[in-house]
Design a protein around this motif. Structure first.
Motif, short mmCIF file in Angstrom:
data_model
loop_
_atom_site.label_atom_id
_atom_site.label_comp_id
_atom_site.label_asym_id
_atom_site.label_seq_id
_atom_site.Cartn_x
_atom_site.Cartn_y
_atom_site.Cartn_z
N GLU A 127 0.82 -1.21 0.00
CA GLU A 127 0.00 0.00 0.00
C GLU A 127 0.86 1.26 0.00
OE1 GLU A 127 -3.89 -1.95 2.27
OE2 GLU A 127 -2.48 -0.69 3.39
N GLU A 128 1.96 1.24 0.76
CA GLU A 128 2.87 2.38 0.78
C GLU A 128 3.50 2.58 -0.60
OE1 GLU A 128 5.24 5.40 3.02
OE2 GLU A 128 3.24 4.50 3.13
N LEU A 129 3.82 1.48 -1.27
CA LEU A 129 4.40 1.57 -2.61
C LEU A 129 3.43 2.25 -3.57
CD1 LEU A 129 6.88 0.65 -4.36
CD2 LEU A 129 5.54 -1.38 -4.93
N VAL A 130 2.17 1.86 -3.54
CA VAL A 130 1.17 2.45 -4.43
C VAL A 130 0.89 3.90 -4.04
CG1 VAL A 130 -1.25 2.36 -5.09
CG2 VAL A 130 0.10 0.27 -5.07
N ASP A 131 0.75 4.17 -2.76
CA ASP A 131 0.42 5.52 -2.33
C ASP A 131 1.53 6.50 -2.70
OD1 ASP A 131 -1.84 4.39 -1.29
OD2 ASP A 131 -1.26 4.61 0.82
N THR A 132 2.77 6.06 -2.63
CA THR A 132 3.88 6.95 -3.00
C THR A 132 3.90 7.17 -4.50
OG1 THR A 132 5.13 6.19 -1.08
CG2 THR A 132 6.36 7.31 -2.80
N LEU A 133 3.57 6.15 -5.29
CA LEU A 133 3.45 6.36 -6.74
C LEU A 133 2.37 7.38 -7.04
CD1 LEU A 133 4.29 5.62 -9.62
CD2 LEU A 133 2.61 3.76 -9.55
N TYR A 209 9.78 2.90 -11.64
CA TYR A 209 9.21 2.79 -10.30
C TYR A 209 8.86 1.34 -10.00
CZ TYR A 209 6.63 4.05 -6.10
OH TYR A 209 6.22 4.17 -4.80
N LYS A 210 9.50 0.80 -8.97
CA LYS A 210 9.25 -0.58 -8.53
C LYS A 210 9.77 -0.73 -7.11
CE LYS A 210 13.24 -2.00 -11.35
NZ LYS A 210 14.23 -2.63 -10.47
N ALA A 240 1.83 4.13 -17.48
CA ALA A 240 3.05 3.41 -17.85
C ALA A 240 3.86 3.08 -16.60
CB ALA A 240 3.87 4.23 -18.84
N ASP A 241 3.91 3.99 -15.63
CA ASP A 241 4.58 3.70 -14.36
C ASP A 241 3.89 2.55 -13.63
OD1 ASP A 241 6.76 5.42 -14.19
OD2 ASP A 241 5.73 6.92 -12.98
N LEU A 242 2.57 2.57 -13.62
CA LEU A 242 1.83 1.51 -12.94
C LEU A 242 2.09 0.16 -13.60
CD1 LEU A 242 -0.16 0.65 -10.75
CD2 LEU A 242 -2.03 1.23 -12.33
N GLY A 243 2.06 0.12 -14.92
CA GLY A 243 2.33 -1.13 -15.63
C GLY A 243 3.72 -1.65 -15.33
N TRP A 244 4.70 -0.76 -15.25
CA TRP A 244 6.08 -1.16 -14.94
C TRP A 244 6.17 -1.73 -13.52
CZ3 TRP A 244 10.43 -1.84 -17.68
CH2 TRP A 244 11.66 -1.85 -17.01
N MET A 245 5.55 -1.04 -12.56
CA MET A 245 5.57 -1.52 -11.18
C MET A 245 4.97 -2.91 -11.07
SD MET A 245 3.68 0.08 -7.84
CE MET A 245 2.16 -0.84 -8.21
N LEU A 246 3.86 -3.13 -11.77
CA LEU A 246 3.17 -4.42 -11.70
C LEU A 246 3.99 -5.55 -12.32
CD1 LEU A 246 -0.41 -3.24 -12.70
CD2 LEU A 246 0.33 -3.96 -10.42
#
Length: 350
Positions: A127-133, A209-210, A240-246
């Motif tokens: 959750e912290e990873l997503v919230d910071t993104l 971002y990961k 694109a950042d979200l796709g990379w993180m996933l």
């Protein structure tokens, strides 16, 4: 790798730039998977030196000065290390480099800290990873000095991503495919070029971002104290950042990764960590932005990691990288390419 550092030149630079005295001590993490990261003790200060890797690399890659510019701009908006100094004089170390204040905490690369090994804290890590993104994507980039037309060109970002990584891949492949083929990857590039969606909006994007590019502060609950590795940051489509993180987040039941544990962490498959779907839903709730066209965004991320790792293999093959993990890329990159094909074909859903 610290043997090729001119310690006298570095000490002189730090002395005049920071107006302080040493002594200097220097240690390294190894060659690095991107820009090299070296730890510097200068008197009573703990610092980090970042510089490009050795050897040839694609134009525009490994721009440490850009990395420093972004961190300076977003300080106060997003947790980042303080930029202590920058150097564009090749007479000092033979390349551009930057010096950062060293943060305290943990980067979660191959394992979780013991203090996070509870169901509650594992969920909080995701959750912290997503919230910071979401914080990165909420930065008013114009207000902090990252203006469109100067720092980046957001319109057409996705088209340019496909074109840029295709060009980079074709730069390496004539050499690296002398060892083995990378099947399917040109088909993936063609699919991406034919299926670029309407962009979801334009924000600051981190570009890499990961989980292992953030640092968690000491103690609990899990809290990100620094977002690292901003060299690829620009303005573009935040999904694109979200796709990379996933792409780097693993769910329980996923097949074994194509690359060794040292390159791809697997501990987030343990009980308590959010699933990829959980992360997407939290991001959508935090930003009000829907993750549509997931095959494209995740496929683009997979295409980019094939290009990035093939560049690493190119450097290893040329003798410019001595990390033993790189040898695994000879077989690993073709497996990554096969995964990219499965994603764009819809055979590996979110």
């Amino acid at each position: 790798m610290t043997a090729d550092i001119d310690r006298e030149a570095l000490a002189a630079f730090l002395g005049r730039t920071l107006d302080s005295e040493g002594p200097l001590a220097l240690t390294g993490e190894g060659d690095g998977l991107s820009n090299e990261t070296l730890f510097v003790e200068w008197g009573d200060r703990d610092l980090v030196l970042r510089r490009p890797p050795a050897g040839d690399h694609a134009e525009g890659a490994h721009d440490v000065l850009r990395e420093a510019h972004v961190m300076d701009a977003v300080a106060g908006e997003v947790p980042v290390p303080d930029v202590v100094a920058t150097c564009d004089d090749p007479d000092v170390l033979g390349c551009d480099f930057i010096v950062l204040e060293r943060l305290e905490g943990d980067v979660l690369r191959t394992s979780e800290p013991e203090r996070f090994a509870t169901v509650e804290h594992r969920r909080a890590v995701g959750e912290e990873l997503v919230d910071t993104l979401a914080e990165v994507h909420a930065v008013d980039h114009e207000a902090v000095g990252l203006a469109a037309g100067e720092f980046g060109y957001p319109e057409g970002y996705l088209d340019r991503q496909v074109e840029t990584f295709t060009e980079q891949l074709e730069w390496f492949l004539p050499t690296t495919e002398q060892d083995r083929e990378v099947p399917h990857i040109r088909e993936v590039g063609e699919w991406l070029a034919d299926n670029v969606p309407a962009e979801s909006g334009h924000t600051l994007v981190h570009g890499d971002y990961k989980l292992d590019n953030v640092m968690f502060a000491p103690g609990t609950p899990p809290r990100i104290t620094g977002v690292l590795d901003w060299e690829l940051a620009t303005l573009g489509d935040p999904l694109a950042d979200l796709g990379w993180m996933l792409l780097f987040w693993r769910d329980e039941g996923d097949p074994a990764p194509a690359l060794p544990e040292g390159l791809v962490p697997t501990f987030m498959q343990r009980e308590g960590y959010p699933t990829r779907r959980d992360l997407v839903e939290r991001y959508e709730a935090r930003t009000g932005r829907e993750f549509t066209d997931e095959r494209f965004y995740r496929g683009l991320a997979a295409y980019k990691i094939v290009t990035t790792t093939e560049a690493m293999y190119f450097r290893y093959r040329a003798g410019d990288a001595d990390d033993p993990l790189y040898a695994a890329l000879e077989a690993g990159v073709p497996e990554l390419a096969a995964r990219a094909k499965r994603i764009v074909d819809g055979e590996e859903p979110l």
